[in-house]
Design a protein around this motif. Structure first.
Motif, PDB file in Angstrom:
ATOM      1  N   GLY A  57       0.784  -1.229   0.000  1.00 15.07           N
ATOM      2  CA  GLY A  57       0.000   0.000   0.000  1.00 15.07           C
ATOM      3  C   GLY A  57       0.813   1.274   0.000  1.00 15.07           C
ATOM      4  O   GLY A  57       0.291   2.351   0.318  1.00 15.07           O
ATOM      5  N   THR A  58       2.090   1.182  -0.372  1.00 18.67           N
ATOM      6  CA  THR A  58       2.953   2.357  -0.401  1.00 18.67           C
ATOM      7  C   THR A  58       3.603   2.506  -1.767  1.00 18.67           C
ATOM      8  O   THR A  58       3.589   1.590  -2.579  1.00 18.67           O
ATOM      9  CB  THR A  58       4.066   2.267   0.667  1.00 18.67           C
ATOM     10  N   LEU A  59       4.198   3.681  -1.987  1.00 24.98           N
ATOM     11  CA  LEU A  59       5.013   3.944  -3.166  1.00 24.98           C
ATOM     12  C   LEU A  59       6.412   4.345  -2.703  1.00 24.98           C
ATOM     13  O   LEU A  59       6.551   5.256  -1.880  1.00 24.98           O
ATOM     14  CB  LEU A  59       4.413   5.065  -4.016  1.00 24.98           C
ATOM     15  N   MET A  60       7.424   3.669  -3.216  1.00 26.31           N
ATOM     16  CA  MET A  60       8.807   3.991  -2.861  1.00 26.31           C
ATOM     17  C   MET A  60       9.438   4.756  -4.019  1.00 26.31           C
ATOM     18  O   MET A  60       9.534   4.229  -5.136  1.00 26.31           O
ATOM     19  CB  MET A  60       9.592   2.727  -2.536  1.00 26.31           C
ATOM     20  N   VAL A  61       9.867   5.980  -3.751  1.00 25.13           N
ATOM     21  CA  VAL A  61      10.341   6.908  -4.778  1.00 25.13           C
ATOM     22  C   VAL A  61      11.847   7.081  -4.664  1.00 25.13           C
ATOM     23  O   VAL A  61      12.358   7.421  -3.590  1.00 25.13           O
ATOM     24  CB  VAL A  61       9.659   8.287  -4.626  1.00 25.13           C
ATOM     25  N   GLU A  62      12.549   6.862  -5.779  1.00 30.50           N
ATOM     26  CA  GLU A  62      13.982   7.141  -5.840  1.00 30.50           C
ATOM     27  C   GLU A  62      14.248   7.995  -7.070  1.00 30.50           C
ATOM     28  O   GLU A  62      14.254   7.499  -8.195  1.00 30.50           O
ATOM     29  CB  GLU A  62      14.805   5.853  -5.905  1.00 30.50           C
ATOM     30  N   PRO A  63      14.506   9.290  -6.896  1.00 31.32           N
ATOM     31  CA  PRO A  63      14.658  10.176  -8.059  1.00 31.32           C
ATOM     32  C   PRO A  63      16.023  10.082  -8.730  1.00 31.32           C
ATOM     33  O   PRO A  63      16.135  10.431  -9.905  1.00 31.32           O
ATOM     34  CB  PRO A  63      14.422  11.563  -7.467  1.00 31.32           C
ATOM     35  N   THR A  64      17.066   9.640  -8.041  1.00 29.68           N
ATOM     36  CA  THR A  64      18.457   9.578  -8.505  1.00 29.68           C
ATOM     37  C   THR A  64      19.025  10.974  -8.714  1.00 29.68           C
ATOM     38  O   THR A  64      18.314  11.980  -8.652  1.00 29.68           O
ATOM     39  CB  THR A  64      18.662   8.744  -9.789  1.00 29.68           C
ATOM     40  N   GLU A  65      20.328  11.019  -9.018  1.00 30.06           N
ATOM     41  CA  GLU A  65      21.005  12.295  -9.249  1.00 30.06           C
ATOM     42  C   GLU A  65      20.850  12.814 -10.659  1.00 30.06           C
ATOM     43  O   GLU A  65      21.202  13.959 -10.944  1.00 30.06           O
ATOM     44  CB  GLU A  65      22.503  12.152  -8.933  1.00 30.06           C
ATOM     45  N   SER A  66      20.301  12.000 -11.572  1.00 29.12           N
ATOM     46  CA  SER A  66      20.294  12.370 -12.983  1.00 29.12           C
ATOM     47  C   SER A  66      19.125  13.254 -13.379  1.00 29.12           C
ATOM     48  O   SER A  66      19.154  13.881 -14.434  1.00 29.12           O
ATOM     49  CB  SER A  66      20.286  11.108 -13.853  1.00 29.12           C
ATOM     50  N   GLU A  67      18.079  13.281 -12.575  1.00 30.63           N
ATOM     51  CA  GLU A  67      16.894  14.066 -12.935  1.00 30.63           C
ATOM     52  C   GLU A  67      17.062  15.521 -12.487  1.00 30.63           C
ATOM     53  O   GLU A  67      17.421  15.797 -11.346  1.00 30.63           O
ATOM     54  CB  GLU A  67      15.643  13.470 -12.285  1.00 30.63           C
TER      55      GLU A  67
END
Length: 940
Positions: free
Chosen positions: A832-842
């Motif tokens: 029931g969750t969302l795990m967000v990893e944006p990284t350094e490239s965005e």
């Protein structure tokens, strides 16, 4: 461009963006942020000992110099690795196209229909050629596919015997990998000459090679019948090109087929990456390891593809998983499947006939010259007897730039392939000192073993044979999909970052692409120097003493690390230590890998903040102190937190005599700021397709090197062709695994340098905290560490909203497609969750676009919660919206078409349209179809 600028190209936010992000997070600098986030007890304040960063031009020049030290000879070594012509249209528009190589695993099937269709082509190709019912979407290589076949046979067989019989004419590297996998599981491998030795009275499985490593083509039907009479299952490791001319394994009752699709247009690459395959008869499909693409239907009832059955079973079943394989070789499977599409059945037969004709002509010329050729049926490989002269002949061929196989002092093996020419045959004959042969030569395939059944009958294999048709087919499929070339893929734990073009270019160079893994050392000096440099840099970055790049996936790196621990304990007379502690938050592959390494899994709980519960850890250590082998822990944690107790955890386990395994999946949050090998860990695997820029390729290739401290270095993976008695287990079929893509992380490290790598880590952590700061008022951030900071990823908790409104995490993920995004990781590690990893490239604009979309979706959820839109009929429940849906004549929904089609501030000129609506996965599992459906299925 100056040397310092590549990091600026790789890292998305510029200095002004960084200042704005730091202001939002509440820190004055990245160093200040990292000092607050990372516990001082593990913080490393040194400078990485790496070469000064090179410019893109300088790095390419250095790689050119290394490549020039490799010799691209004519390879006639065989042993499962063959020369092949990659059609230029496939090389340019798959292997070298970011639409294919920057894509992620198709866990969001609505935006993955192109690569799913390509994988279904691959599965259909394998099932048709092997004559079996179901094939998966690829394995890591032939050796690991054969090992998975062995464990599948053990699960499915009713025999209680621990014995597994392997044909002595199997590929030697396959035998090595099978033996490595068997020993921890208590399986007894018996390698028998099945021409001379009788089968044992009891055994659970039989592995046959078809054709054999010697080239011999045998009638295996009697052995299959005998094995079945003993209650055993039969695996046939078959050459798919040979199967265009030879009777299929399924036609003689084989239960499983395994092998490689390398010779279907995929370069040898000094050992990989290549797409292995695994196929099974009806009744075994639900035991298949790895990934399986199936046909289902979308919300409108139209056919649609998605992953079936086994999807992420490691995360669901953990220590009960039947395999630790959680990736595939998607990019290479796409290439192999498209090779079959492009050539079609007639083209493949012609390539096989030409290959066989060259081998037959070669044998006839040798016999005419008085050379003894093994008197057996063969397809592409002949074994020649030259008593006492084998090394001399091989050397004479090498002088003519042709590599042959030295079997032993008296025998030479010679394999032909798609690239073999008459000039190559002349060179071989000259090496043996015989004259060329002219005239027609009879085929060497027995009539009773020739294939009579048809294959590749689906129209997809009979349509796209012109380059125009193939080009448009590939373009159509890639247009269906969402990859990094379209926009951000903010997947937690998966680190979807820039794969720079300069890093990718060398992969296609002949000096890297066309090297056989068993080529003489004198021909591979450049490769080996590059690998040694890369292993050294990885050791420096992680703080370990030694690295092996052999594991060709993260799961294989895990297994290699655990086997090293197991061997270490055994070497100290502590072989009884077999308990592996694993936190409840761990990656699912961890538990599966521990079981495969012969260990017992004991789960350690986590506290309310998501950290490993040190009180429960103490209790588990006390209970299992005398049997404790290791603990596997991910750092930063799978919850996206720098746990403060990690050094204490390491000390506790060491005090009890155990070893510490730190899963390197989240290394992108540590590089330049902390070194696992220095803060207490003994071993880690590294995901080069996460932290070090090898692309995900739609779900593979990957490389999972294993890094160890000095006391474990003697137990790193061994050479699969090594002959010494005390050789360490082979993890992959080639000594350096998927060496063909190692230029990518080499170039990344070479161009980033110490400062660039540290800055990349800092910006990745800053980006995650920026996203958390912007969204915290709209969605709860589930876990945080010191001062409320997260590491490189954050978990958004949708459970309270779902409970209040009925809007599910699936609804949010699918609605993000309408906004032009790939969803974050869903329901892992917390449902029931969302795990967000944006990284350094965005860059900041893309981060803001994502945050704006999530905030707009929160407003839509509130509209549902307020009753303005019905719970079952709203933009979230109906997402994603296709062009066909919003342009149809009927619109019965209580919100405007424009809200479904162009939510928020979506750019109408750059709109991504998914090709299908939401897919019914349960329907596909109930009605399992894993090969190309008939065209009629797509009629309106």
């Amino acid at each position: 461009m100056t040397a310092e600028q590549f990091a600026d190209r790789h890292i998305g936010p510029d200095p002004a963006d960084e200042r704005r992000m730091l202001e939002a997070v509440g820190y004055g600098s990245i160093d200040e942020l990292m000092d607050a986030a990372i516990p001082e007890v593990i913080r490393w304040h040194g400078t990485l000992d790496l070469p000064a960063p090179a410019s893109e031009q300088e790095a390419i020049a250095e790689l050119r110099a290394l490549a020039a030290r490799n010799t691209v000879a004519v390879s006639m070594i065989g042993l499962g690795y063959h020369g092949t012509h990659t059609p230029a249209v496939i090389r340019r528009n798959v292997l070298e196209d970011p639409a294919w190589y920057t894509a992620y695993t198709p866990y969001q099937p609505e935006i993955s229909q192109g690569r799913l269709e390509a994988l279904l082509n691959f599965q259909t190709m394998v099932t048709d050629l092997t004559g079996l019912a179901t094939a998966n979407a690829s394995m890591l290589d032939e050796g690991t596919a054969a090992a998975e076949a062995m464990t599948l046979a053990r699960r499915a067989s009713k025999s209680k015997s621990p014995a597994y019989v392997v044909d002595a004419d199997a590929l030697p590297q396959t035998i090595a990998v099978i033996a490595s996998r068997a020993e921890p599981l208590g399986i007894e491998v018996r390698v028998l000459d099945l021409d001379a030795d009788e089968l044992p009275g009891e055994f659970f499985g039989l592995h046959l090679q078809y054709p054999g490593a010697s080239g011999a083509v045998r009638d295996h039907a009697p052995l299959v019948r005998a094995a079945h009479a003993a209650g055993a299952l039969v695996t046939v490791a078959a050459d798919l090109l040979a199967l265009t001319l030879l009777r299929a394994p399924g036609e003689i009752g084989a239960d499983i087929a395994a092998g490689t699709t390398q010779r279907f247009g995929v370069p040898m690459g000094f050992g990989g990456p290549h797409a292995g395959y695994l196929a099974v008869r009806a009744g075994l499909e639900r035991m298949l390891p790895g990934r399986l693409v199936g046909v289902s239907r979308d919300a409108d009832g139209n056919p649609a593809y998605r992953l079936a059955l086994q999807t992420r079973e490691q995360h669901i079943r953990r220590e009960k998983a039947t395999s630790n394989i959680c990736t595939a070789q998607v990019l290479l499977a796409v290439m192999a499947g498209m090779y079959a599409v492009y050539h079609g059945p007639d083209g493949l037969r012609e390539i096989a006939r030409r290959t066989h004709d060259h081998a037959a002509r070669l044998a006839a010329g040798l016999r005419a010259g008085g050379v003894e050729v093994a008197d057996v049926a063969f397809f592409d490989t002949v074994t020649v007897r030259v008593p006492g002269r084998a090394a001399e002949v091989v050397a004479a061929a090498a002088e003519r730039r042709v590599n042959l196989r030295l079997v032993d002092a008296d025998r030479v093996g010679i394999s032909c392939d798609e690239t073999t020419t008459g000039a190559h045959l002349n060179a071989v004959w000259a090496a043996f000192g015989v004259d060329p042969v002219a005239g027609e030569v009879d085929a060497a395939l027995p009539r009773e073993l020739r294939r009579t059944s048809d294959f590749l009958t689906h129209p997809v294999f009979r349509t796209h044979h012109s380059e125009t048709a193939m080009l448009r087919y590939l373009r159509r499929l890639s247009d269906f999909d969402y990859a990094l070339d379209r926009g951000m893929i903010p997947l937690g734990s998966c680190t979807m970052k820039l794969n720079a073009t300069t890093e990718m270019e060398p992969v296609s160079w002949p000096e890297f692409a066309h090297i056989h893994p068993f080529a003489p050392d004198a021909q591979t000096a450049g490769y080996r120097e590059m690998i040694a440099q890369l292993e050294g840099w990885l050791a420096e970055v992680t703080g370990y003493d030694a690295v092996s790049v052999q594991p060709n996936a993260g799961s294989q790196g895990e297994l290699a690390g655990l086997l090293a621990i197991r061997s270490y304990h055994a070497s100290r007379g502590a072989g009884h230590r077999d308990v592996c502690l694993i936190p409840s938050s761990a990656h699912g592959t961890n538990a599966a890998s521990a079981v495969m390494a012969g260990m017992r899994v004991v789960v350690v709980g986590c506290d309310a903040d998501g950290n490993v519960d040190l009180v429960d850890l103490d209790a588990k250590i006390d209970k299992h102190r005398d049997a404790l082998a290791a603990i596997m822990v991910t750092y930063p944690s799978t919850h996206g937190v720098y746990e403060t107790g990690i050094a204490q955890l390491c000390a506790k386990v060491h005090d009890a005599g155990g070893q510490v395994y730190v899963d390197g999946a989240n290394l992108n949050a540590l590089v330049g700021f902390a070194k696992p090998g220095k803060f207490g860990a003994d071993v880690s695997h590294l995901n080069l397709h996460k932290t070090f820029c090898i692309p995900h390729g739609g779900g593979g290739p990957g490389v999972g090197p294993v890094a160890v401290r000095a006391h474990l270095a003697p137990f790193l993976p061994g050479d699969p062709l090594g002959s010494h008695v005390d050789a360490q287990p082979a993890i992959s079929a080639a000594k350096y695994g998927s060496a063909g893509i190692l230029p990518i992380p080499w170039a990344y490290l070479r161009m980033m340098g110490a400062e660039g790598l540290s800055r990349a880590t800092g910006v990745a952590v800053l980006a995650a905290n920026y996203v958390a700061a912007r969204l915290r008022g709209h969605f709860p951030v589930l876990y945080a560490g010191n001062k409320g900071l997260v590491a490189h990823e954050c978990i958004l908790d949708l459970r309270p909203l779902s409970k209040a409104t009925g809007v599910s995490v699936d609804d949010v993920a699918k609605r993000l497609i309408d906004y032009g995004f790939h969803a974050p990781t869903m329901s892992f590690p917390v449902a029931g969750t969302l795990m967000v990893e944006p990284t350094e490239s965005e860059d900041l604009a893309e981060l803001d676009r994502f945050c704006d979309a999530m905030i707009a979706i929160r407003a839509e959820i509130d509209t549902v919660g307020a009753g303005e839109w019905p719970a079952g009929d709203n933009p979230l429940a109906n997402a994603p919206h296709t062009a066909a849906m919003v342009s149809g004549d009927s619109w019965p929904h209580p919100y405007p078409r424009s809200v479904g089609a162009y939510p928020g501030s979506v750019d109408r000129m750059a709109k991504y349209w998914p090709p299908v609506r939401r897919i019914d996965g349960a329907y596909g599992d109930r009605n399992l179809v894993c090969s190309c459906p008939a065209p009629e299925a797509f009629e309106d």
